[in-house]
Design a protein around this motif. Structure first.
Motif, mmCIF file in Angstrom:
data_model
loop_
_atom_site.group_PDB
_atom_site.id
_atom_site.type_symbol
_atom_site.label_atom_id
_atom_site.label_comp_id
_atom_site.label_asym_id
_atom_site.label_seq_id
_atom_site.Cartn_x
_atom_site.Cartn_y
_atom_site.Cartn_z
ATOM 1 N N SER A 1 2.085 11.426 -1.642
ATOM 2 C CA SER A 1 2.918 10.558 -0.804
ATOM 3 C C SER A 1 3.424 9.322 -1.535
ATOM 4 O O SER A 1 3.806 8.353 -0.899
ATOM 5 N N GLU B 1 5.292 6.413 -2.787
ATOM 6 C CA GLU B 1 6.573 5.776 -2.480
ATOM 7 C C GLU B 1 7.351 5.476 -3.759
ATOM 8 O O GLU B 1 8.570 5.310 -3.740
ATOM 9 N N ASN C 1 9.774 7.934 3.186
ATOM 10 C CA ASN C 1 9.807 6.913 2.135
ATOM 11 C C ASN C 1 11.237 6.647 1.674
ATOM 12 O O ASN C 1 11.611 5.508 1.416
ATOM 13 N N ASN D 1 13.549 3.063 2.056
ATOM 14 C CA ASN D 1 14.068 2.422 0.846
ATOM 15 C C ASN D 1 15.584 2.554 0.719
ATOM 16 O O ASN D 1 16.147 2.333 -0.350
#
Length: 192
Positions: free
Chosen positions: A76, A78, A104, A108
């Motif tokens: 996971s 990021e 994610n 972002n």
């Protein structure tokens, strides 16, 4: 975040399936305390291959990445989204994404666009010589050859991307309302 309405330009015609987050950004790049510079480590193992698309000057700075099925699977981290963003990528088009990567990416400022494999195949072909356009407002991906692919997108994520807001930005935008609520609660229920 920067508002995203339309992303247009060259697209990396990558197309590989099952690209995990360790391929997007290898673990030894995770020791940094800043997001800046992670683009240099993006796709490091792929960049070790001769003739790879990421080192081809024709695609340098491309804002779109066309990928294969199950993009962003694996851990996971990021950092994968951070690395893509640092490369200048603001949209990834693939048949499917890992849920965690998709979340994610959204947080972002990267749009994840899901299209069927037939559309991906066509876009991979077109991207070798021509630009691609992703329009969040009309939820379409188009090419100069009149290709037009409609994609679904969660309305909340779409609205946030178009306004350049993440969940924190949305909450901060409600500061006055939250303040009034808290003042009312303090007045009406001082024991809380």
């Amino acid at each position: 975040m920067t508002p995203l309405t339309m992303i247009e330009g060259k697209a990396y015609p990558f197309g590989r399936k099952n690209v995990d987050t360790d391929v997007i950004i290898p673990a030894h790049w995770l020791k940094t305390i800043t997001r800046a510079g992670l683009g240099r480590g993006a796709f490091e193992t792929v960049r070790a291959e001769p003739g790879n698309v990421f080192d081809d000057p024709d695609y340098a700075g491309a804002p779109i990445l066309i990928a294969g099925d199950n993009f962003g699977c694996g851990s996971s981290r990021e950092h994968a989204a951070w690395a893509l963003k640092d490369m200048g990528v603001t949209a990834v088009i693939a048949p499917s994404f890992s849920d965690i990567f998709s979340g994610n990416a959204f947080k972002n400022g990267i749009a994840t666009v899901v299209l069927p494999q037939e559309a991906i195949d066509r876009l991979l072909e077109v991207a070798r010589t021509e630009p691609v356009t992703v329009d969040l407002e009309t939820q379409t991906v188009t090419t100069p050859f009149q290709d037009r692919f409609v994609f679904p997108m969660d309305p909340f994520r779409r609205d946030c991307l178009m306004k350049g807001q993440d969940e924190i930005g949305l909450t901060m935008g409600l500061g006055a309302e939250i303040g009034r609520y808290e003042a009312t609660m303090a007045r009406d229920r001082p024991w809380l």
